[in-house]
Design an enzyme around this catalytic site. Sequence first.
Site, short mmCIF file in Angstrom:
data_model
loop_
_atom_site.label_atom_id
_atom_site.label_comp_id
_atom_site.label_asym_id
_atom_site.label_seq_id
_atom_site.Cartn_x
_atom_site.Cartn_y
_atom_site.Cartn_z
N VAL A 15 0.84 -1.21 0.00
CA VAL A 15 0.00 0.00 0.00
C VAL A 15 0.87 1.26 0.00
CG1 VAL A 15 -1.72 1.30 1.31
CG2 VAL A 15 -1.95 -1.17 1.09
N CYS A 131 -10.72 -2.39 2.94
CA CYS A 131 -10.81 -2.38 1.47
C CYS A 131 -12.14 -2.91 0.93
CB CYS A 131 -9.65 -3.17 0.88
SG CYS A 131 -9.34 -4.72 1.73
N GLN A 158 -11.34 -12.09 -2.33
CA GLN A 158 -10.34 -11.06 -2.10
C GLN A 158 -8.93 -11.45 -2.55
OE1 GLN A 158 -12.69 -9.77 1.95
NE2 GLN A 158 -10.62 -8.97 1.75
N HIS A 244 -10.38 -6.89 -5.50
CA HIS A 244 -11.36 -7.71 -4.80
C HIS A 244 -12.68 -7.73 -5.60
CE1 HIS A 244 -8.65 -7.68 -1.51
NE2 HIS A 244 -9.27 -6.89 -0.67
P1 A2P Z 1 9.73 -2.94 6.03
O1 A2P Z 1 9.72 -3.12 4.55
O2 A2P Z 1 10.92 -2.16 6.51
O3 A2P Z 1 9.48 -4.20 6.81
P2 A2P Z 1 3.21 -4.98 3.65
O4 A2P Z 1 1.83 -4.78 4.22
O5 A2P Z 1 3.23 -4.91 2.16
O6 A2P Z 1 3.86 -6.22 4.18
O7 A2P Z 1 4.07 -3.74 4.19
C1 A2P Z 1 4.22 -3.43 5.56
C2 A2P Z 1 4.92 -2.09 5.72
O8 A2P Z 1 5.04 -1.81 7.11
C3 A2P Z 1 6.35 -2.11 5.17
O9 A2P Z 1 6.67 -0.83 4.65
C4 A2P Z 1 7.16 -2.40 6.41
O10 A2P Z 1 8.49 -1.94 6.37
C5 A2P Z 1 6.39 -1.57 7.44
N1 A2P Z 1 6.73 -2.03 8.77
C6 A2P Z 1 6.62 -3.27 9.30
N2 A2P Z 1 7.10 -3.30 10.56
C7 A2P Z 1 7.54 -2.05 10.84
C8 A2P Z 1 8.14 -1.43 11.97
N3 A2P Z 1 8.40 -2.11 13.10
N4 A2P Z 1 8.46 -0.11 11.90
C9 A2P Z 1 8.20 0.59 10.77
N5 A2P Z 1 7.62 0.07 9.67
C10 A2P Z 1 7.31 -1.24 9.69
#
Ligand code: A2P
Length: 338
Positions: A15, A131, A158, A244
């Site tokens: 996203v 969503c 979905q 979806h």
């Molecule tokens: P990162 O790529 O550094 O893990 P998705 O839903 O596509 O899996 O993406 C999740 C998003 O949330 C990614 O950008 C991920 O970053 C971020 N994210 C996950 N854990 C953390 C955290 N502890 N602090 C900051 N961002 C996070």
Amino acid sequence: MKNYNVAVVGATGAVGNEMIRILEERNFPVEKLTLLASERSIGKELSFRGRSVPVEMLTESSFAGIEIGLFSAGGSLSEKFAPIAARAGCVVIDNTNAFRMTPEIPLVVPEVNPEAIALYKNRGIIANPNCSTIQMVVALKPIHDAVRIKRIVVSTYQAVSGTGKKAIEELSLQTQALMNCKEPVVKVYPHRIAFNCLPHIDVFLDNGYTKEEMKMVNETKKILNDPSIAVTATTVRVPVFYAHSESVNIETEKKITPDEVRSLLSTAPGVRVVDNPQWNQYPLAIDAAGHDETLVGRIREDESIPNGINMWVVADNIRKGAALNAIQIAEILIRKYL
Ligand code: A2P
């Protein structure tokens, strides 16, 4: 025209990536773009308007000088960091489940209840709905205004992108493995998703429904500002990458014909009617993916009740179901309130 300092929290995710793309596509007035993710992403750079922007680690001091924060890094991070950002003067548009049902926090779909954005002042947070709920209420709002919807029965199909980047990869890898007679690896979902359907999205609750199903029930009532609408949902994960699809059955107070529904929806904001079964034309996930509109078709009478309509509703879950909806909210926010 004023430009704004914008942060994308979860910038490296499915996203978050789309949020960056849509800010660029819609020429959102960005002064400075701050990209935030976890420690794992330090050193990465993402492209915005032809320039590389470094990804920074999300910390409590990330929000000094940020005016708009687009959050999509998971519910627990939003719970912790959205109030911190709001205290620093940033308006948070949160794509997670953390605040959607908090009464004083608005839950907004711009085509449906843009007026609720004014309530951002309560906590400095605006919630972006689930969503599946967004695309359904975009299609149903004009019908509800015309003939009042009493009951909704929805079943969803979905896409895996709703779970995030790891799930997109998992469907791809499992498909490749199976096509090559290899054992597919199952990590993200409790079962294989390739060539399968899982009637299980988010966790199971005590009432036997999943949390995703109850999000559709509760969020629909809040967005349409009508607690009396009866809603029941079955949400299913299918091996589709983007968009979806939903089978939506409604019972209305006053009678409405399929032609009247088509005519109402043909001028509804954010909707495109695709409904020519004689030419095999109906909404398809592969046609909705990458586009902004919610596609509606297969509009027909539910002949089992006096006032019923069935329809098929499809939208890109990462765009209208998440990133686009958030940025449409931001556009109204800056136009009317900031
Ligand atoms: P990162 O790529 O550094 O893990 P998705 O839903 O596509 O899996 O993406 C999740 C998003 O949330 C990614 O950008 C991920 O970053 C971020 N994210 C996950 N854990 C953390 C955290 N502890 N602090 C900051 N961002 C996070």
